[in-house]
Design a protein around this motif. Structure first.
Motif, short mmCIF file in Angstrom:
data_model
loop_
_atom_site.label_atom_id
_atom_site.label_comp_id
_atom_site.label_asym_id
_atom_site.label_seq_id
_atom_site.Cartn_x
_atom_site.Cartn_y
_atom_site.Cartn_z
N ASN A 24 0.85 -1.19 0.00
CA ASN A 24 0.00 0.00 0.00
C ASN A 24 0.89 1.25 0.00
OD1 ASN A 24 0.77 0.62 2.73
ND2 ASN A 24 -0.84 -0.72 3.50
N ARG A 25 0.27 2.42 -0.04
CA ARG A 25 1.03 3.68 -0.12
C ARG A 25 2.00 3.85 1.05
NH1 ARG A 25 -0.80 7.35 -3.96
NH2 ARG A 25 0.20 9.11 -2.94
N LYS A 26 1.57 3.52 2.24
CA LYS A 26 2.42 3.68 3.41
C LYS A 26 3.63 2.74 3.32
CE LYS A 26 3.73 4.96 7.52
NZ LYS A 26 4.96 5.73 7.43
N GLU A 27 3.40 1.51 2.88
CA GLU A 27 4.50 0.56 2.72
C GLU A 27 5.47 1.00 1.63
OE1 GLU A 27 2.25 -3.54 4.15
OE2 GLU A 27 1.94 -2.78 2.10
N LEU A 150 10.54 -1.91 -14.89
CA LEU A 150 10.75 -1.09 -13.70
C LEU A 150 9.43 -0.67 -13.10
CD1 LEU A 150 13.51 1.32 -15.04
CD2 LEU A 150 13.80 -0.35 -13.20
N GLN A 151 9.37 -0.60 -11.79
CA GLN A 151 8.20 -0.05 -11.12
C GLN A 151 8.65 1.22 -10.38
OE1 GLN A 151 6.39 -3.18 -8.72
NE2 GLN A 151 5.14 -3.71 -10.46
N GLN A 152 7.97 2.30 -10.66
CA GLN A 152 8.30 3.56 -9.99
C GLN A 152 7.79 3.51 -8.56
OE1 GLN A 152 7.55 7.20 -12.14
NE2 GLN A 152 7.21 8.32 -10.23
N VAL A 157 3.04 6.70 -7.65
CA VAL A 157 2.13 6.91 -8.78
C VAL A 157 0.82 6.12 -8.67
CG1 VAL A 157 3.94 7.58 -10.41
CG2 VAL A 157 3.34 5.16 -10.15
N ALA A 158 0.72 5.23 -7.67
CA ALA A 158 -0.50 4.42 -7.53
C ALA A 158 -0.74 4.11 -6.05
CB ALA A 158 -0.36 3.12 -8.32
N ASP A 159 -2.00 3.82 -5.72
CA ASP A 159 -2.34 3.50 -4.33
C ASP A 159 -1.80 2.14 -3.89
OD1 ASP A 159 -3.62 5.88 -3.78
OD2 ASP A 159 -5.55 5.16 -4.51
N THR A 160 -1.63 1.23 -4.84
CA THR A 160 -1.07 -0.09 -4.52
C THR A 160 0.00 -0.44 -5.54
OG1 THR A 160 -2.77 -1.24 -5.81
CG2 THR A 160 -3.19 -0.96 -3.44
N LEU A 161 0.90 -1.29 -5.12
CA LEU A 161 1.97 -1.75 -5.98
C LEU A 161 2.03 -3.27 -5.89
CD1 LEU A 161 4.63 -0.62 -7.58
CD2 LEU A 161 5.78 -1.40 -5.51
#
Length: 191
Positions: A24-27, A150-152, A157-161
């Motif tokens: 999530n965003r915090k992580e 690659l993941q930014q 850029v997103a709420d979840t990764l």
């Protein structure tokens, strides 16, 4: 900063081991802060090495527990051998555009590129003191042939990764990521 390291540790461990999970965003913020701390440490690892991360940027990292928004951080899955089980390369640079009649005092600045691997985790960090250079580098990475791998992480850029990305980096692609832009800009590898 130890709080950040403790919070990021479970995510980092899973990434190093190549586990599948969602952040999530915090992580992601904690992970980006951990990467920021690691990048600063790598810059100080060579006592005679040039330091291009500004003290103000280190202060932002410490006070907000997040990298400055001017930093660019990407991550990818790594499955090669040359950079395993861990490797790193840090490129510090000062730069200036040549003077012209139209621009007698062109912008100058500092930048650094850090690329490192830990197990199956590949990290790439770019920082610069000039907004123009930051945007140019982000555009360069976005147009690179391996950009889909690659993941930014930062700025978010997103709420979840979802981790890991579908396709991993191989050794030659890590070398390209670490060195090609500097080689194209300066005409020399391994500065």
């Amino acid at each position: 900063m130890s709080r950040v390291v403790d919070r990021a540790k479970p995510q980092v461990e899973r990434m190093i081991l190549g586990k599948t999970f969602q952040l999530n965003r915090k992580e992601v913020t904690d992970l980006a802060a951990w990467i920021g701390i690691t990048t600063v440490i790598q810059e100080f690892a060579n006592p005679q090495g040039a330091r291009r991360i500004l003290p103000e940027e280190r202060t932002v990292l410490m006070n907000t527990e997040a990298p400055p928004f001017t930093w660019s951080i990407w991550a990818a899955k790594y499955t090669g051998e040359w950079w395993a089980p861990m490797g790193h390369y840090h490129i510090p640079m000062s730069y200036a555009k040549p003077s012209t009649d139209d621009e007698p005092n062109p912008p100058s600045g500092e930048l650094q590129l850090t690329t490192f691997t830990l197990g199956e985790l590949l990290v790439h960090v770019f920082t610069s003191t000039q907004a123009e250079m930051i945007e140019a580098y982000r555009s360069y990475i976005g147009g690179a042939s391996n950009s889909g791998k690659l993941q930014q992480l930062w700025p978010i850029v997103a709420d979840t990764l979802n981790w890991p990305p579908n396709f991993p980096f191989r050794d030659c692609e890590v070398d390209s990521l670490a060195f090609d832009w500097v080689e194209n800009q300066c005409g020399a590898r391994g500065l």
